[in-house]
Enzyme design. Structure first.
Site, PDB file in Angstrom:
ATOM      1  N   ASP A 115      -9.477  -5.168  -5.198  1.00 43.22           N
ATOM      2  CA  ASP A 115      -8.957  -4.188  -4.249  1.00 43.22           C
ATOM      3  C   ASP A 115      -9.840  -2.944  -4.252  1.00 43.22           C
ATOM      4  OD1 ASP A 115      -7.456  -2.302  -2.792  1.00 43.22           O
ATOM      5  OD2 ASP A 115      -5.560  -3.242  -3.383  1.00 43.22           O
ATOM      6  N   HIS A 134      -7.477  -5.564  -0.741  1.00 37.98           N
ATOM      7  CA  HIS A 134      -6.280  -4.830  -0.326  1.00 37.98           C
ATOM      8  C   HIS A 134      -5.472  -5.620   0.707  1.00 37.98           C
ATOM      9  CE1 HIS A 134      -4.063  -1.153  -0.715  1.00 37.98           C
ATOM     10  NE2 HIS A 134      -4.086  -0.888   0.577  1.00 37.98           N
ATOM     11  N   SER A 158       0.827  -1.197   0.000  1.00 37.71           N
ATOM     12  CA  SER A 158       0.000   0.000   0.000  1.00 37.71           C
ATOM     13  C   SER A 158       0.872   1.263   0.000  1.00 37.71           C
ATOM     14  CB  SER A 158      -0.952  -0.043   1.195  1.00 37.71           C
ATOM     15  OG  SER A 158      -1.951   0.936   1.098  1.00 37.71           O
TER      16      SER A 158
END
Length: 271
Positions: free
Chosen positions: A222, A251, A94
């Protein structure tokens, strides 16, 4: 164990195993505990694993400044300098993936042999005239307002989508609660700053300059970093990038699909 960054902030780090070094860079709101499925696996497979808590997260200091992506990339540089690490593989999830890309742009690849970008907040998420498919300004403002109004509620509402449990991914309620606790352990100030950096860091111009092998891994489901806006574009921008897309992953791919992810990263590092 702590190291000191460019502005005197003390950041926590830990390491396991021996061998070629892998450096893990966590997501916003999360800390070294997020790598529960990776650190033992790679240490047991002959690697030295180093992970650290971003400023404002985990056991690191909670300063009022230094949360812009240039500064956090410099924090990563301070860790590599502190341990004098060379020939490392940088692995980020991320915002951690975005920080790795910014590190390479600011500090070059002298210490780095390769990089792995997992569900990375790249190349640019916010909507703009030259990024019409990005997250609209109104949606960004709404998210920030919800975080300020009731952070636990906002995080709880995101939890199932984070792991894409609606697609049958086996993630226990206990793991979801554990992840929420990690996120809530970050300082509220750091959370707001990191969320803003996740959306507004723009690395479209510098990704084509990356000169080390890169593995991009992203989930097709995601919700935090939509794959067409992030993973696929990132892979197209980085010369020679290897791209792996998991059809049912959200995610939280590092946990929900950790066996597949670990195998893909291991093959890439050994290859």
């Amino acid at each position: 164990m702590f190291f000191e960054t460019h502005d005197g902030t003390q950041l926590w780090y830990e390491e396991y195993g021996t061998g070629e070094t892998l450096v893990f860079v966590a997501s916003s709101m999360l800390n070294t505990e997020m790598w529960e499925y990776q650190l033992p696996f790679f240490a047991e497979n002959g690697f030295r694993c180093v992970a650290f808590d971003r400023r404002g997260h985990g056991r690191s200091d909670r300063p009022s400044g230094g949360y812009d992506i240039d500064s956090t990339a410099d924090d990563l540089a301070a860790l590599l300098d502190h341990l004098d690490l060379r020939n490392v593989t940088l692995i980020g999830h991320s915002l951690g993936g975005a920080e790795i890309a910014r590190y390479l742009a600011r500090h070059g690849s002298e210490r780095v042999s390769r990089a792995v970008l997992i569900a990375a907040m790249l190349p640019f998420l916010a909507g703009a005239d030259d990024n019409p498919d990005g997250v609209p300004e109104a949606a960004v403002a709404a998210t920030m307002a919800q975080l300020r109004a009731d952070r636990p509620k906002w995080l709880t509402r995101q939890a199932q989508a984070f792991f894409a449990t609606h697609l049958g991914n086996e993630v226990s309620p206990a793991l979801v609660e554990h992840t929420l606790a990690q996120c809530l352990s970050a300082s509220p100030w750091a959370t707001l700053q990191a969320q803003r950096e996740s959306l507004f860091n723009d690395q479209r111009a510098t990704l084509p300059e990356i000169d080390v092998p890169v593995l991009v891994i992203h989930g097709a489901a995601d919700a935090s970093a939509p794959v067409e806006l992030t993973g696929r574009r990132t892979a197209r921008l980085i010369p020679g990038a290897v791209y792996e897309e998991y059809p049912t992953a959200g995610h939280g791919i590092y946990a929900s699909h950790h066996e597949q992810l670990n195998a893909d990263v291991l093959a890439f590092v050994k290859g």
